[in-house]
Design a protein around this motif. Structure first.
Motif, short mmCIF file in Angstrom:
data_model
loop_
_atom_site.label_atom_id
_atom_site.label_comp_id
_atom_site.label_asym_id
_atom_site.label_seq_id
_atom_site.Cartn_x
_atom_site.Cartn_y
_atom_site.Cartn_z
N GLU B 135 -47.38 31.30 34.87
CA GLU B 135 -46.27 31.39 33.92
C GLU B 135 -47.12 31.02 32.77
O GLU B 135 -46.64 31.32 31.67
CB GLU B 135 -45.68 29.82 34.44
CG GLU B 135 -45.01 29.88 35.70
CD GLU B 135 -44.05 31.01 35.78
OE1 GLU B 135 -43.41 31.34 34.85
OE2 GLU B 135 -43.56 31.33 36.95
N THR B 136 -48.35 30.40 32.50
CA THR B 136 -49.20 29.92 31.57
C THR B 136 -50.55 30.28 31.84
O THR B 136 -51.23 29.65 32.60
CB THR B 136 -49.23 28.30 31.27
OG1 THR B 136 -47.83 28.03 31.05
CG2 THR B 136 -49.63 28.17 29.83
N THR B 313 -45.90 22.99 31.93
CA THR B 313 -45.77 23.92 32.85
C THR B 313 -45.37 23.22 34.18
O THR B 313 -44.66 23.57 35.00
CB THR B 313 -47.00 24.76 32.93
OG1 THR B 313 -47.62 25.27 31.58
CG2 THR B 313 -46.81 25.94 33.80
N PHE B 317 -42.11 23.73 36.40
CA PHE B 317 -42.18 24.43 37.72
C PHE B 317 -42.30 23.53 38.80
O PHE B 317 -42.98 23.86 39.86
CB PHE B 317 -43.10 25.62 37.55
CG PHE B 317 -42.81 26.75 36.88
CD1 PHE B 317 -41.86 27.58 37.23
CD2 PHE B 317 -43.34 26.66 35.32
CE1 PHE B 317 -41.46 28.62 36.21
CE2 PHE B 317 -42.70 27.49 34.61
CZ PHE B 317 -41.85 28.49 34.86
N GLY B 324 -38.24 31.32 37.38
CA GLY B 324 -39.46 31.70 36.44
C GLY B 324 -39.77 32.95 36.96
O GLY B 324 -40.23 34.06 35.83
N TYR B 325 -39.79 33.55 38.12
CA TYR B 325 -40.25 34.92 38.40
C TYR B 325 -39.37 35.85 37.86
O TYR B 325 -39.49 37.03 37.23
CB TYR B 325 -40.44 35.11 39.90
CG TYR B 325 -41.36 34.45 40.54
CD1 TYR B 325 -42.78 34.61 40.25
CD2 TYR B 325 -41.18 33.33 41.50
CE1 TYR B 325 -43.83 33.66 40.87
CE2 TYR B 325 -42.20 32.74 42.20
CZ TYR B 325 -43.52 32.95 41.92
OH TYR B 325 -44.50 32.40 42.19
N ALA B 328 -39.65 36.27 34.08
CA ALA B 328 -41.01 36.81 33.75
C ALA B 328 -40.78 38.27 34.02
O ALA B 328 -41.42 38.94 33.37
CB ALA B 328 -42.07 36.37 34.61
N GLN B 333 -39.56 33.56 29.42
CA GLN B 333 -40.44 32.64 30.09
C GLN B 333 -39.52 31.32 29.93
O GLN B 333 -38.85 31.23 29.04
CB GLN B 333 -41.65 32.39 29.50
CG GLN B 333 -41.80 32.01 28.08
CD GLN B 333 -43.19 32.02 27.62
OE1 GLN B 333 -44.01 31.69 28.24
NE2 GLN B 333 -43.49 31.95 26.34
N GLN B 342 -41.55 35.95 26.24
CA GLN B 342 -42.91 35.86 26.20
C GLN B 342 -43.71 36.13 24.96
O GLN B 342 -43.13 37.03 24.04
CB GLN B 342 -43.44 37.21 27.19
CG GLN B 342 -42.85 36.84 28.50
CD GLN B 342 -43.61 35.77 29.36
OE1 GLN B 342 -44.61 35.44 28.92
NE2 GLN B 342 -43.48 35.74 30.84
#
Lengths: 371, 573
Positions: B135-136, B313, B317, B324-325, B328, B333, B342
């Motif tokens: 994520e980050t 983050t 999460f 999130g997935y 992404a 995001q 993003q």
């Protein structure tokens, strides 16, 4: 409680004798994981063939999956079905696997043979033991080969990794590894960053941007390989003018196959490669692996490997034993990455740093590559 | 009643009965055994269906177990996110009260310490680091680096407690202070048995009883009790060590310091369990201890711990399930301010999806253009000749995919056959050879070749069934060759085109090996990216999300196709 414990104890005691016998029993079939190609052949010639000769009936199955070792071991761990017994990985991967508990920690002095003069293994290997799980084999380098017949007329042949970024002097396509290791360091050092500062720079946003800017200059002109054999093939086909690969593979193409390829040694990226034992092996397989390791990493075996491929043995005591190529009969020492004339400017891969930063930079690098 | 069924009375009665039934309508038709016919029929059919189901049961179960279940499991990973809340439960709980402006307080850093030390001991911290790194970027290195130093957090307190009274160093002190009576008794028995066994030279492989907390300290010293239990159970799980012989982690001393600072002296004095005097003495001294700034300690390990992104983050999460997935996978995001795009340099997936669809359409179009004439020829030749040609079509189909792809490498590369010929003819300068491989062009060429049989075969089998008399009839009515083909022949071959297009498009959208080998940087598909995340970056959640999107995309296109062309118009022969 007490009674139960005692009963179980006697039951176990009754089994003790056959159990001790079972301990000595070693698995007859083991799966070793390596990188394929010339390197794996050198391991077969120097390690496993003599081992099998001494232990008839043992069968070694080779799996050429080392480049995916971390992923595969994690998948096996999740599935709780470990099919590998000994895995050949680079130092940074060994550190990662050890951090994640997927590789077994070992006591090097206890499981490995001492040097012929009695020096314990941990001293003989010295700094090469970069992790408690890592059993070093070789020192190798990622370096550049170029086509000698494609060097433009009136220009000196390339000698350094930085020549790869010099598209004006050396036009033609390049081949580079499709991952950030080595490429990022070369991009920075060839942008004029001092050797000591490279990894500090790579921890900063500015450093990463700078490295990508340098790589941008050759991005379109580069074939990005995923296996080192690919890079050598591209050179042999004349598809690229200059490409990075492992020095042993380049040596095999030059010396064994007489390809018109030359080496540009400057800023070669030195790295280590060795075994790890996956954590959680059943006893009989572990016993076999330990038995093999004691034999297969001793001073003579490591020196023998150097007769098949130009990688430096990881034991100090093996170095004096390195001699001639097993088939060609040529002196191996001048082709080693550690030979002083090749090692004038050497970049030592900071595997500990890479173990920490691999995830971060991989995601950046792959996104950069896809765009 | 007479015996004869055909007596006039009887007949009349039956007719009347029938009329009544018609009038009532609701009354069910009965079968011979007197049950309603409908139910009886259903019963017979059900038995038949069951038998059919039993016959296909082995296959059905096989498919469910080996195909549907793994796919469902894999797709489910695209929303799973338990790892964070399971590995760092105290931190996640503590962050629930965090108001997201400014760094979290000391309590959160303490909770982080308890979680982190246990996770590092169990070797789980790197996995959480990798998870958050998806994520980050930058999280992974923070976790990996800190994992080596986090054991030192609280060391200052450990030293001060031990300096106050060396008993704090003694594992026995801790065990008697915090262990439950039952556990202490079981543990003592176990130790006795083990010693006995060892002296008798017997194998003893019964594991030590699992540590359990006493009730009183759990109320009096909640953090200490929790941290100590975490310590005792972890060392037993990981190293098979016993808390009776190990000095607690530094984090336990940190917890004790925090508990004693928070609790007033009277409450401690009221406690009358084991270790009371020690506790009272420590409580009196603890105010004079030199305090440690946890935040500063973490800043020393890595600056990332005192910056906002890591906590944002963590907070974003911490739920067991996440979008999130999927975000992404479409270049978005999750941030504390909601869903955002993003950063520019990380956006790749939309581009790859577009490229995959564009190239699949190109390949499909090329296959139609090349395959149609061949199929037409095949279906109009004599049987002998067409069989021979058909073998030529099928021959590459039976050759290994890798061989065919490698052959294209030899043909298309810069020093390859095609470039050599072009240079020899003089169309291309020797120093300016065409780049035909390791780009989109290479992928389209190689995949068109590989997928061509999937277009030709359905086309051929459909064309075979078109009677030649139609075209002849059209011509006899005055149509030109073109009109006869276009107005009469072509419309009848459309089902074949439809079937071929669906086959080729769906196969190519998920193709992996060929683009990997000849696609280079610009000619790869989304499937190559999925493979990368499965086997290299280990981001299985993202791979699953990308796979789900790809699957949905194919189904949506299939639906669109069905609406426009109609799936009934597809013929495979």
């Amino acid at each position: 409680m007490k009674l139960k414990n005692l009963m179980m104890m006697t039951a176990v005691a009754g089994l003790a004798a056959p159990a001790a016998f079972a301990d000595a029993h070693m698995a007859d079939s083991v799966t070793f994981v390596s990188w394929g190609g010339a390197y794996q052949s050198s391991q077969i010639n120097a390690y496993t063939d003599p081992y099998i000769a001494a232990n008839p009936g043992v069968q070694v199955i080779w799996d050429e999956s080392s480049s995916e070792a971390v992923a595969r071991l994690r998948a096996m761990n999740e599935a709780n079905n470990l099919t590998w017994d000994l895995v050949d990985v680079e130092a940074a991967d060994a550190i990662r696997l050890c951090d994640e508990g997927l590789a077994m920690e070992v006591d090097h002095d206890e499981i490995l043979a001492p040097a012929p003069d009695g020096t314990p293994a941990s001293e003989d290997f010295g700094d090469m033991i970069v992790s408690d799980c890592f059993i070093p084999q070789i020192v190798f380098s990622t370096t550049f080969g170029y086509r000698t017949d494609m060097v433009p007329e009136g220009v000196a042949a390339p000698t350094s990794a930085c020549d790869v970024f010099d598209v004006e002097t050396y036009p033609g396509r390049r081949a580079l590894n499709r991952n950030p290791i080595a490429n990022m360091e070369w991009a920075l050092i060839c942008s004029g960053i001092a050797y000591e500062d490279v990894y500090d720079m790579l921890e900063t946003e500015a450093g990463i941007t700078m490295a990508f800017a340098m790589l941008d200059t050759i991005k379109e002109n580069t074939v990005w390989w995923t296996s080192a054999a690919e890079a050598v093939q591209l050179l042999a086909d004349g598809e690229v003018f200059m490409g990075s690969s492992y020095n042993g593979r380049l040596f095999a193409a030059i010396a064994e196959q007489n390809q018109p390829i030359g080496m540009a040694w400057d800023w070669q990226m030195l790295d280590l490669d060795g075994w790890i034992i996956p954590a959680g092996l059943p006893e009989d397989r572990l016993a076999r692996v330990m038995d093999f390791l004691y034999f297969g990493t001793d001073t003579q075996r490591l020196a023998d490997q150097a007769a098949y491929i130009s990688y430096g043995p990881a034991r100090a005591s093996s170095a004096p034993l390195v001699g001639l190529h097993a088939e060609l009969g040529i002196e191996m020492a001048p082709h080693m990455p550690t030979e002083p004339s090749n090692a004038a400017n050497t970049f030592v891969n900071n595997y500990v740093w890479w173990a920490d930063y691999r995830d971060d930079l991989d995601s950046r690098f792959q996104a950069w590559l896809a765009q | 009643m007479t015996e004869s069924a055909t007596s006039p009375d009887d007949f009349a009665a039956t007719a009347q009965d029938g009329a009544q039934k018609k009038g009532a309508r609701q009354a069910p038709v009965l079968a011979a055994d007197g049950r309603p016919l409908k139910a009886s029929l259903n019963r017979a059919l059900r038995a038949q269906k069951m038998r059919a189901l039993m016959l296909i049961a082995p296959l059905l179960i096989f498919i469910l177990v080996t195909f549907v279940a793994p796919i469902a499991d894999m797709l489910f990973r695209s929303v799973e996110n338990q790892i964070v809340s399971e590995t760092f439960p105290r931190t996640v709980m503590s962050l629930e009260e965090w108001d997201t402006d400014g760094l979290p307080g000391e309590d959160t850093y303490a909770a982080l310490t308890y979680d982190f030390v246990e996770a590092a001991e169990r070797r789980l911290h790197t996995r959480v680091g990798s998870r958050l790194n998806y994520e980050t970027t930058g999280m992974s290195s923070i976790f990996r680096k800190s994992g080596r130093d986090v054991g030192d957090v609280g060391e200052a307190y450990a030293d001060q407690f031990i300096a106050l009274d060396p008993a704090w160093e003694d594992p026995a002190t801790w065990v008697t202070l915090l262990g439950s009576q039952d556990w202490l008794r079981d543990q003592a028995e176990w130790t006795a048995d083990a010693t006995e066994a060892r002296s008798a030279d017997m194998v003893f492989d019964i594991s030590e009883p699992r540590f359990a907390l006493a009730t009183a300290p759990r109320v009096l010293l909640p953090e200490t009790a929790d941290a100590y239990r975490s310590f005792a159970q972890t060392i037993a799980d990981v190293d098979q060590d016993s808390p009776t012989s190990e000095e607690p982690w530094n984090s336990v001393y940190l917890a004790l310091y925090r508990d004693l600072m928070r609790t007033d002296a009277a409450t401690i004095a009221a406690y009358d369990g084991p270790g009371r005097d020690l506790l009272v003495a420590a409580d009196a001294a603890v105010d004079g201890f030199e305090a440690v700034d946890l935040q500063a300690l973490y800043a020393e390990m890595d600056d990332g711990w005192v910056e906002m992104p890591i906590w944002e983050t963590f907070e974003a999460f911490s739920d067991p399930y996440t979008a999130g997935y999927f975000l992404a996978a479409v270049d978005l995001q999750l941030t504390p301010d909601g869903i955002e795009a993003q950063p520019e340099n990380q956006r790749v997936y939309i581009l790859l999806f577009q490229r995959t669809i564009f190239m699949s359409l190109m390949i499909m179009g090329m296959c139609v253009l090349l395959g149609y004439p061949i199929a037409f020829l095949l279906s109009n030749l004599s049987m002998r000749a067409s069989n021979l040609l058909l073998i030529l079509v099928l021959l590459p189909f039976w050759t290994s995919l890798l061989v065919r792809t490698s052959a294209w490498k030899v043909l298309l590369q810069q020093e390859g056959v095609i470039n050599d010929i072009l240079v020899w003819i003089g169309l291309v300068a020797d120093n300016d050879r065409l780049a035909l491989i390791n780009n989109q062009f290479g992928t389209i060429i190689a995949m068109t070749h590989i997928l061509l049989p999937f277009m030709i075969l359905p086309l051929y089998s459909v064309m075979k069934t078109i009677p030649p008399t139609y075209v002849r009839a059209a011509k006899s009515l005055g149509a030109t060759n073109w009109t006869a083909f276009w107005r009469v022949y072509f419309p009848q071959s459309i089902p074949g085109i439809g079937a071929g297009c669906i086959l080729v498009f769906i196969l190519s959208i998920g193709y992996y090996i060929t683009p990997e080998l000849v696609g280079g940087r610009t000619g790869t598909f989304i499937s190559n990216r999925i493979a990368f995340h499965i086997s290299t970056s280990l981001n299985w959640g993202l791979a699953a999300a990308l796979g789900s999107i790809l699957l949905a995309l194919v189904l949506a296109l299939y639906w669109v196709y069905d609406r426009i062309v109609g799936i009934d118009n597809v013929k495979l022969g």
